[in-house]
Scaffold this active site. Structure first.
Site, short mmCIF file in Angstrom:
data_model
loop_
_atom_site.label_atom_id
_atom_site.label_comp_id
_atom_site.label_asym_id
_atom_site.label_seq_id
_atom_site.Cartn_x
_atom_site.Cartn_y
_atom_site.Cartn_z
N VAL A 15 0.83 -1.21 0.00
CA VAL A 15 0.00 0.00 0.00
C VAL A 15 0.86 1.26 0.00
CG1 VAL A 15 -1.82 1.27 1.20
CG2 VAL A 15 -1.88 -1.23 1.15
N LYS A 106 -6.77 -2.15 9.43
CA LYS A 106 -8.08 -2.61 9.93
C LYS A 106 -7.96 -3.25 11.31
CE LYS A 106 -7.80 -7.01 7.59
NZ LYS A 106 -6.51 -6.64 6.93
N VAL A 133 -11.32 -0.81 5.14
CA VAL A 133 -12.38 -1.72 4.69
C VAL A 133 -12.66 -1.48 3.20
CG1 VAL A 133 -14.73 -2.55 5.08
CG2 VAL A 133 -13.51 -1.42 6.93
N GLY A 188 -1.69 -14.83 -5.51
CA GLY A 188 -1.34 -13.78 -4.56
C GLY A 188 -2.54 -13.17 -3.85
N LYS A 206 -13.30 -6.14 9.80
CA LYS A 206 -13.92 -5.12 8.95
C LYS A 206 -15.37 -4.85 9.38
CE LYS A 206 -10.93 -6.18 5.02
NZ LYS A 206 -10.78 -7.10 3.85
N GLY A 303 -5.41 -4.83 -3.07
CA GLY A 303 -4.49 -4.48 -4.14
C GLY A 303 -3.80 -3.18 -3.85
#
Lengths: 432, 432
Positions: A15, A106, A133, A188, A206, A303
């Site tokens: 990220v 999260k 989330v 993945g 979440k 992703g």
């Protein structure tokens, strides 16, 4: 008037590196929107020597958190390093240092969200967590702003991409659970240890975040009923299809005058339900509001770039607030006391798949068990396929309480003619 | 510190009365969120004597706009009276009077949106218009805030509930266009004069609003290619189904380095496309962003309470800004020059349905016409059903320009062996 806004980025994994890419590649648009330059001034990493493919200069990388937090030119901290304890501590320290905070963590938000939001209030700093989330789907913002005037009464979401990918492969390509999981791992989508996904732990966290926000109350991890995918039996998905249902692993939350219920479990959805056609690794959250009615928000649940898009949207919001001088002025303590329903107060339809001795009178005995527990049946079907052990029966109930459902199952298990309670699921959709 | 925020409501029809209901029934939640009371102080109506079922006191109703606008205690004007000229003038006067404005008026926003947003900037007042597109779906806010860090490259939306209802009935219940339209009218989805819906005018206005925002540019009504539902031929939907497509009436917009294209037309969607399963009067907008990828936002596109939910969400946003002292500080002039693609710069796949003389050599002649125009074909199918006039052929092209598509159709029409070009549609979905 500020000329630039500086960011301290904690973590440079999937990220974090995505955020750096977006802030670089969309710099012109961001400058136009905000009127200032947005720069990543420092990046906290474990190993500053590691070779990284990035446009960031080598000297922005540091392995000392205090170096990032004590930099007075840094306005916003992005916490994307993960880890519950470290994440929480970093966010706390950032708020104490008077920085606005954006997190995608999260685990931290599920366990310490309310505490951290209170601290953010106290310190008059924004704390945004859109990316915690639903990856790239703007869910938190939609609930806070888009549906600000509504009262959310229910939400149901496919909020774990791995399990949705597995169920999609099982349904559309007739894969076994094991093969589908292996493909998810190979692509993945699933971690080396997939238990957080398939056991529902990821979705549980979440749901704590979503339900707390939807109902303006403090939902805790232990309030969420959790059931993973591992109990699925061969043939369950085919049976679902035969009755017009699609199995989806969902988080669901609902509120009425009795209280709140929150669960994570595989559920049978009527094929016409919008969630039934959400496939592969996609996420979607279906929200029911008092006045808006049915809405659904769909997109990539994970992703690098999708999640980084949400993080960066939070950064834009934080920048705007800083530039307008209203940083940290919008949080609120939960409006309502937490009141979780008992099993007697939660109602749903259920699907039970049972193997019985193939004898005269068994069906009558079993339907008698349902009626003894006040559980009214919508359909009883003798499964046409043979089962080596005995005859297979499928029962679909009308709405009954979770307690009735559990009591029926317990009694069935104690009945000599019942050889096996193969599987049971909640059913979503209109009575038919 | 303000203790209450007062609203002047212009119009008390479907949406206006819904707003009054929500502000009344959700008053406690609104007060908790905002810390102040939110009251409807005046309501502009044509006939103040008319009996109305409402919780509002009779003396809040007035038939004089100036009485509403000159009330210094009124902070926010909600314009839900409709009408392009009257709507625009009321919004202008409200902004001149220094009020924040919330409108649901798509006609005004499509035609004068940029002018009014500039005026709002100048007057330092908020102008919100969430309810002008997509009823209860928070689309405008999602594009402005949720996807603030992304660059939208394409959006496609079912943004007219009436036409989606008609197409759903035609597909799922084999109704004729006329019968489906009659049912839509009977159920109140279609107006007595349904032309704005079925001719695509309503969707055209909404696309001007969405595309202008998505691409930060000023799209005008004449930039939108519009084709209504009336040209649909019996058998078109069945043919779509036979090839794995669902026909949907959509607005679409896309941008690349050549420019922008915006269209409203019936399109063939691959059944696996998320929009293909959006049924009945529901709306959904599919947005493709550079970094987020595919997202979709689904919900009720019209109706009193859903639309009023969006209006009231805007009111909440306006209240927050007023209370924080940042009213009118977030508008921006469009970032980019308007550059609309020519027909030679827009590419898509097309479906052509043609009636020809049933003679040897015709197919070769027709495929020759496609290749003469450089239009490569993905499939050519002799329609198995008989047609009284002649043989029916279906051609599906690979990606070609709209100009090639038009040129091919023109040449076909001039070819003696072609008896009729029955229908033609854009096709969305992967090459197969």
């Amino acid at each position: 008037m500020k000329k630039e806004i500086n960011i301290g980025l904690l973590g440079f994994g999937t990220v974090g590196s995505g955020v750096a890419k977006i802030i670089h590649s969309h710099q012109q648009d961001l400058q136009y929107k905000l009127g200032v330059e947005v720069s990543i001034k420092k990046v906290l990493v474990k190993n500053i020597e590691k070779e990284r493919e990035t446009v960031l200069a080598k000297d922005v990388f540091t392995n000392r958190l205090d170096e990032v937090l004590s930099d007075p030119s840094i306005d916003i901290i992005i916490e994307v390093m993960g880890g519950t304890t470290e994440g929480k501590e970093a966010i706390q320290q950032a708020l104490y240092a008077g920085k606005a905070v954006v997190t995608a963590n999260k685990d931290v938000m599920a366990e310490y969200g309310q505490e951290l939001l209170r601290l953010a209030d106290e310190k008059k700093c924004d704390l945004f967590y859109e990316a915690s989330v639903g990856g790239g789907i703007p869910l938190i913002r939609t609930m806070e702003e888009g549906l600000a005037a509504d009262r959310i009464t229910a939400l149901t979401g496919i909020i774990n991409g791995t399990t949705n990918f597995i169920l999609t492969k099982m349904k559309h390509e007739n894969m076994s659970y094991e093969d589908a999981l292996a493909e998810a791992t190979a692509l993945g989508f699933a971690e080396a240890d997939p238990s957080a996904d398939v056991d529902g732990i990821d979705a549980q966290r979440k749901m704590v975040i979503l339900a707390s926000l939807a109902f303006s109350t403090e939902i805790k991890l232990e309030d969420v009923f959790v059931r993973g995918l591992k109990e699925i039996q061969p043939g369950d998905l085919e049976l679902a299809a035969r009755f017009g249902y699609t199995m989806k692993m969902v988080g669901s939350a609902a509120k009425n005058e009795d209280g709140i219920e929150v669960a994570v479990e595989p559920v049978f959805f009527q094929n016409s339900h919008p969630l039934a056609s959400v496939n592969n690794e996609y996420n979607a959250v279906y929200i029911y509001g008092d006045t808006v009615g049915e809405t659904m928000f769909y997109g990539p649940g994970a992703g690098s770039l999708p999640t980084a898009t949400s993080v960066t949207a939070d950064v834009v919001a934080a920048c705007r607030n800083i530039l307008l001088g209203v940083n940290g002025k919008r949080h609120h303590a939960p409006q309502y006391e937490r009141k979780i329903k008992t099993n007697c107060e939660m109602f749903a339809r259920y699907f039970h798949r049972i193997v019985v001795q193939d004898e005269v009178g068994v069906l009558t005995k079993l339907t008698g068990i349902y009626s003894d527990h006040g559980a009214s049946l919508a359909s009883v079907i003798q499964h046409p396929d043979t089962n080596d052990e005995g005859a297979e029966l499928v029962f679909i109930t009308h709405k009954i309480s979770r307690q009735q459902h559990l009591d029926v199952l317990a009694t069935l298990k104690d009945t000599p003619e019942v050889l096996n309670v193969l599987s049971h699921y909640r059913v979503e959709g209109d009575e038919s």
